[in-house]
Design a protein around this motif. Structure first.
Motif, PDB file in Angstrom:
ATOM      1  N   SER A 103     -30.795  17.041 -17.899  1.00  0.00           N
ATOM      2  CA  SER A 103     -30.085  18.216 -18.220  1.00  0.00           C
ATOM      3  C   SER A 103     -28.681  18.093 -18.625  1.00  0.00           C
ATOM      4  O   SER A 103     -27.889  18.597 -19.382  1.00  0.00           O
ATOM      5  CB  SER A 103     -29.738  18.742 -16.707  1.00  0.00           C
ATOM      6  N   PHE A 104     -28.167  16.860 -18.520  1.00  0.00           N
ATOM      7  CA  PHE A 104     -26.790  16.393 -19.086  1.00  0.00           C
ATOM      8  C   PHE A 104     -26.961  16.351 -20.764  1.00  0.00           C
ATOM      9  O   PHE A 104     -26.214  16.827 -21.339  1.00  0.00           O
ATOM     10  CB  PHE A 104     -26.166  15.416 -18.568  1.00  0.00           C
ATOM     11  N   PHE A 105     -28.180  15.734 -21.085  1.00  0.00           N
ATOM     12  CA  PHE A 105     -28.641  15.634 -22.355  1.00  0.00           C
ATOM     13  C   PHE A 105     -28.564  16.937 -23.090  1.00  0.00           C
ATOM     14  O   PHE A 105     -28.234  17.444 -24.042  1.00  0.00           O
ATOM     15  CB  PHE A 105     -29.443  14.836 -22.469  1.00  0.00           C
ATOM     16  N   MET A 106     -29.432  17.917 -22.223  1.00  0.00           N
ATOM     17  CA  MET A 106     -29.781  19.228 -22.689  1.00  0.00           C
ATOM     18  C   MET A 106     -28.314  19.927 -23.234  1.00  0.00           C
ATOM     19  O   MET A 106     -28.310  20.821 -24.111  1.00  0.00           O
ATOM     20  CB  MET A 106     -30.527  20.106 -22.018  1.00  0.00           C
ATOM     21  N   ALA A 107     -27.420  19.750 -22.081  1.00  0.00           N
ATOM     22  CA  ALA A 107     -26.218  20.645 -22.359  1.00  0.00           C
ATOM     23  C   ALA A 107     -25.413  19.956 -23.509  1.00  0.00           C
ATOM     24  O   ALA A 107     -24.810  20.663 -24.163  1.00  0.00           O
ATOM     25  CB  ALA A 107     -25.345  20.400 -21.073  1.00  0.00           C
ATOM     26  N   GLN A 108     -25.501  18.823 -23.717  1.00  0.00           N
ATOM     27  CA  GLN A 108     -24.938  18.218 -25.036  1.00  0.00           C
ATOM     28  C   GLN A 108     -25.605  18.748 -26.198  1.00  0.00           C
ATOM     29  O   GLN A 108     -24.631  19.180 -27.273  1.00  0.00           O
ATOM     30  CB  GLN A 108     -24.949  16.621 -24.940  1.00  0.00           C
ATOM     31  N   LEU A 109     -26.772  18.707 -26.417  1.00  0.00           N
ATOM     32  CA  LEU A 109     -27.513  19.075 -27.362  1.00  0.00           C
ATOM     33  C   LEU A 109     -27.156  20.658 -27.740  1.00  0.00           C
ATOM     34  O   LEU A 109     -26.681  21.033 -28.931  1.00  0.00           O
ATOM     35  CB  LEU A 109     -28.969  19.191 -27.323  1.00  0.00           C
ATOM     36  N   TYR A 111     -24.466  22.427 -26.860  1.00  0.00           N
ATOM     37  CA  TYR A 111     -23.052  22.550 -27.151  1.00  0.00           C
ATOM     38  C   TYR A 111     -22.806  22.171 -28.510  1.00  0.00           C
ATOM     39  O   TYR A 111     -22.353  22.820 -29.271  1.00  0.00           O
ATOM     40  CB  TYR A 111     -22.067  21.723 -26.179  1.00  0.00           C
ATOM     41  N   HIS A 112     -23.374  20.994 -28.926  1.00  0.00           N
ATOM     42  CA  HIS A 112     -23.182  20.637 -30.282  1.00  0.00           C
ATOM     43  C   HIS A 112     -24.042  21.527 -31.357  1.00  0.00           C
ATOM     44  O   HIS A 112     -23.212  21.800 -32.440  1.00  0.00           O
ATOM     45  CB  HIS A 112     -23.785  19.074 -30.555  1.00  0.00           C
ATOM     46  N   ILE A 113     -25.113  21.983 -31.246  1.00  0.00           N
ATOM     47  CA  ILE A 113     -25.644  22.909 -32.011  1.00  0.00           C
ATOM     48  C   ILE A 113     -25.138  24.408 -32.198  1.00  0.00           C
ATOM     49  O   ILE A 113     -24.755  24.865 -33.070  1.00  0.00           O
ATOM     50  CB  ILE A 113     -27.121  23.198 -31.852  1.00  0.00           C
ATOM     51  N   SER A 114     -24.502  24.815 -30.900  1.00  0.00           N
ATOM     52  CA  SER A 114     -23.806  25.829 -30.961  1.00  0.00           C
ATOM     53  C   SER A 114     -22.552  26.164 -31.473  1.00  0.00           C
ATOM     54  O   SER A 114     -22.052  26.891 -32.167  1.00  0.00           O
ATOM     55  CB  SER A 114     -23.747  26.407 -29.387  1.00  0.00           C
ATOM     56  N   THR A 115     -21.875  24.761 -31.520  1.00  0.00           N
ATOM     57  CA  THR A 115     -20.503  24.810 -32.129  1.00  0.00           C
ATOM     58  C   THR A 115     -20.777  23.952 -33.412  1.00  0.00           C
ATOM     59  O   THR A 115     -19.705  24.344 -34.349  1.00  0.00           O
ATOM     60  CB  THR A 115     -19.639  23.699 -31.277  1.00  0.00           C
ATOM     61  N   GLY A 116     -21.589  23.494 -33.811  1.00  0.00           N
ATOM     62  CA  GLY A 116     -21.830  22.888 -35.266  1.00  0.00           C
ATOM     63  C   GLY A 116     -21.176  21.523 -35.487  1.00  0.00           C
ATOM     64  O   GLY A 116     -21.008  20.784 -36.639  1.00  0.00           O
ATOM     65  N   ARG A 144     -20.345  21.535 -15.006  1.00  0.00           N
ATOM     66  CA  ARG A 144     -20.913  20.565 -15.813  1.00  0.00           C
ATOM     67  C   ARG A 144     -20.232  20.789 -17.110  1.00  0.00           C
ATOM     68  O   ARG A 144     -19.837  19.730 -17.543  1.00  0.00           O
ATOM     69  CB  ARG A 144     -22.291  20.806 -15.776  1.00  0.00           C
ATOM     70  N   MET A 145     -20.373  21.945 -17.529  1.00  0.00           N
ATOM     71  CA  MET A 145     -19.946  22.188 -19.002  1.00  0.00           C
ATOM     72  C   MET A 145     -18.305  21.817 -19.106  1.00  0.00           C
ATOM     73  O   MET A 145     -17.932  21.452 -19.997  1.00  0.00           O
ATOM     74  CB  MET A 145     -20.253  23.528 -19.624  1.00  0.00           C
ATOM     75  N   SER A 146     -17.452  22.245 -18.148  1.00  0.00           N
ATOM     76  CA  SER A 146     -16.129  22.028 -18.287  1.00  0.00           C
ATOM     77  C   SER A 146     -15.647  20.603 -18.023  1.00  0.00           C
ATOM     78  O   SER A 146     -14.733  20.130 -18.759  1.00  0.00           O
ATOM     79  CB  SER A 146     -15.381  22.928 -17.010  1.00  0.00           C
ATOM     80  N   ARG A 147     -16.519  19.930 -17.085  1.00  0.00           N
ATOM     81  CA  ARG A 147     -16.494  18.311 -17.271  1.00  0.00           C
ATOM     82  C   ARG A 147     -16.525  17.799 -18.467  1.00  0.00           C
ATOM     83  O   ARG A 147     -15.829  16.821 -18.994  1.00  0.00           O
ATOM     84  CB  ARG A 147     -17.297  17.830 -16.226  1.00  0.00           C
ATOM     85  N   MET A 148     -17.956  18.032 -19.117  1.00  0.00           N
ATOM     86  CA  MET A 148     -18.376  17.413 -20.339  1.00  0.00           C
ATOM     87  C   MET A 148     -17.535  17.708 -21.628  1.00  0.00           C
ATOM     88  O   MET A 148     -17.241  17.025 -22.505  1.00  0.00           O
ATOM     89  CB  MET A 148     -19.733  17.558 -20.384  1.00  0.00           C
ATOM     90  N   PHE A 149     -17.035  18.971 -21.765  1.00  0.00           N
ATOM     91  CA  PHE A 149     -16.388  19.484 -22.944  1.00  0.00           C
ATOM     92  C   PHE A 149     -15.034  20.181 -22.867  1.00  0.00           C
ATOM     93  O   PHE A 149     -14.490  20.761 -23.912  1.00  0.00           O
ATOM     94  CB  PHE A 149     -17.372  20.500 -23.778  1.00  0.00           C
ATOM     95  N   GLY A 150     -14.407  20.175 -21.818  1.00  0.00           N
ATOM     96  CA  GLY A 150     -13.283  21.238 -21.611  1.00  0.00           C
ATOM     97  C   GLY A 150     -13.618  22.657 -21.291  1.00  0.00           C
ATOM     98  O   GLY A 150     -14.873  23.122 -21.110  1.00  0.00           O
ATOM     99  N   VAL A 151     -12.651  23.415 -21.555  1.00  0.00           N
ATOM    100  CA  VAL A 151     -13.005  24.810 -21.162  1.00  0.00           C
ATOM    101  C   VAL A 151     -12.676  25.917 -22.438  1.00  0.00           C
ATOM    102  O   VAL A 151     -12.767  26.853 -22.418  1.00  0.00           O
ATOM    103  CB  VAL A 151     -11.924  25.182 -20.095  1.00  0.00           C
TER     104      VAL A 151
END
Length: 384
Positions: A103-109, A111-116, A144-151
């Motif tokens: 699930s952490f890998f899914m969140a990473q994918l 985030y990166h695809i949605s932001t480019g 989870r998202m805030s810990r991985m990528f900030g706010v």
């Protein structure tokens, strides 16, 4: 007939043929309708040919086929990769043991695809992402998202913690989301088990093949990537991908699969193995950041093979540049412009085959229409 007609397949069949452009199919039907209502008065046999073809197609035993020549004379819809060399349009399984970090890998994918933003050394093509986190809640996702990528967030990433099951409304929910977000590139379903229909035959080969087949049909129809998160079995297997829970029908119908494994559950290191129809097999060695919980790439076991530039496309890109963003003309005129020793019809066929590469690599849109005097070609630089 005086008007030009685009050469396309007459209809879309079930299977890989569904990858062809819906626009092309509509153009074919429109062209056929035009010929029926406005036949060339100098060619009455043209009208008779159309009637004969319609009679053939109305026969219950009719099987639509495409000849090799027709295949080369058709421009099929192009779909750029979601992540170059890693993830493409289609339906993929992402499997691993429970709590391994899927699930952490899914969140990473997502985030990166949605932001480019590039993922490691892989180029990402930005688009809207829908993440069905069906084993989570919004508070956990927020943390989870805030810990991985900030706010600092994005409106291109959408979450849902509840969705209907396949065959009981999920299809309609996904269709509506894509209508509302036509730039959707990736839909993550975490997990596959949450959207399966309840059935006494839930784990047969036929059922597994059918559920992925329905997901694949949806992904191909809409030109998106569907990533289905799934679990692995505890039993070891000669082929590691046989550890994916369920029958081989799941992997057999999917376009590819990702398998995330650790040697020990407490390890921060993991191996991600990848197989697929549209990319070479890969094995990536990853390390999980203990603070942010994101996955970092240590190294890949093999270098990705990259297709060398096509000299013909490079010449075309030089023509459609600067003060000449658009070119229109016949295939014969284009042969002369490029200075190529090639027959006009062969040039057209090569461009038909390379239309996707021309668009994805050089941002040049290619269209061709068939006329009585030959092929009429249009080349236009796509606005970025």
């Amino acid at each position: 007939m005086n008007e030009a007609k685009e050469k396309t397949a007459l209809c879309t069949s079930v299977g890989a043929d569904e990858r062809q452009s819906v626009q092309n199919t509509i153009s074919s039907i429109s062209a056929l309708d035009t010929e029926i209502n406005h036949p060339d008065e100098n060619s009455p046999e043209n009208f008779e040919d159309i009637l004969r073809q319609m009679q053939r197609m109305s026969d219950p035993a009719y099987l639509h086929t495409v000849s090799m020549n027709e295949l080369y004379e058709t421009v099929y819809q192009s779909r750029p990769p979601v992540i170059d060399g890693l993830l493409y349009s289609g339906t993929y399984l992402f499997a691993g043991a429970p709590k391994v970090g899927k699930s952490f890998f899914m969140a990473q994918l997502a985030y990166h695809i949605s932001t480019g933003q590039p993922l490691w050394n892989y180029e990402v093509h930005q688009g809207t992402v829908l993440y069905l986190a069906l084993e989570d809640d919004y508070q956990r996702l927020q943390e989870r998202m805030s810990r991985m990528f900030g706010v600092e967030g994005t409106d291109n990433l959408h979450f849902a913690v509840y969705a209907k099951q396949l065959g009981a409304g999920l299809d309609e929910q996904l269709e509506r989301f894509i209508r509302e977000h036509p730039d959707t590139r990736l839909i993550i379903i975490d997990t596959l088990q949450k959207i399966r229909e309840v059935s006494t035959d839930a784990y047969s080969y036929a059922n597994d093949y059918d559920i992925v087949g329905r997901m694949k049909q949806f992904a191909d129809k809409n030109g998106v990537c569907l990533l289905l998160v799934h679990h692995t079995r505890k039993q070891q297997a000669g082929d590691k991908f046989e550890m994916i829970s369920g029958t081989t029908g799941l992997l057999g119908c999917a376009d590819g699969a990702f398998l995330l494994q650790k040697e020990k559950r407490t390890d921060l290191n993991a191996a991600l193995e990848i197989v697929g129809r549209d990319q070479p097999d890969q094995k990536l060695h990853l390390t999980r950041d203990a603070e942010k919980l994101t996955w970092q790439l240590n190294h890949a076991e093999t270098e990705l093979w990259k297709k060398p530039p096509d000299p013909l496309l490079s010449k075309l890109a030089a023509v459609i540049a600067g003060d000449t963003p658009v070119w229109n003309g016949s295939a014969t005129e284009l042969v002369a412009l490029l200075g190529e020793d090639i027959q006009p019809n062969i040039l057209t066929r090569r461009l038909n085959v390379k239309a996707g590469e021309l668009l994805n690599e050089y941002s040049i849109e290619y269209t061709v229409k068939r006329t009585r005097s030959g092929s009429f070609i249009s080349l236009a630089r796509k606005a970025v």
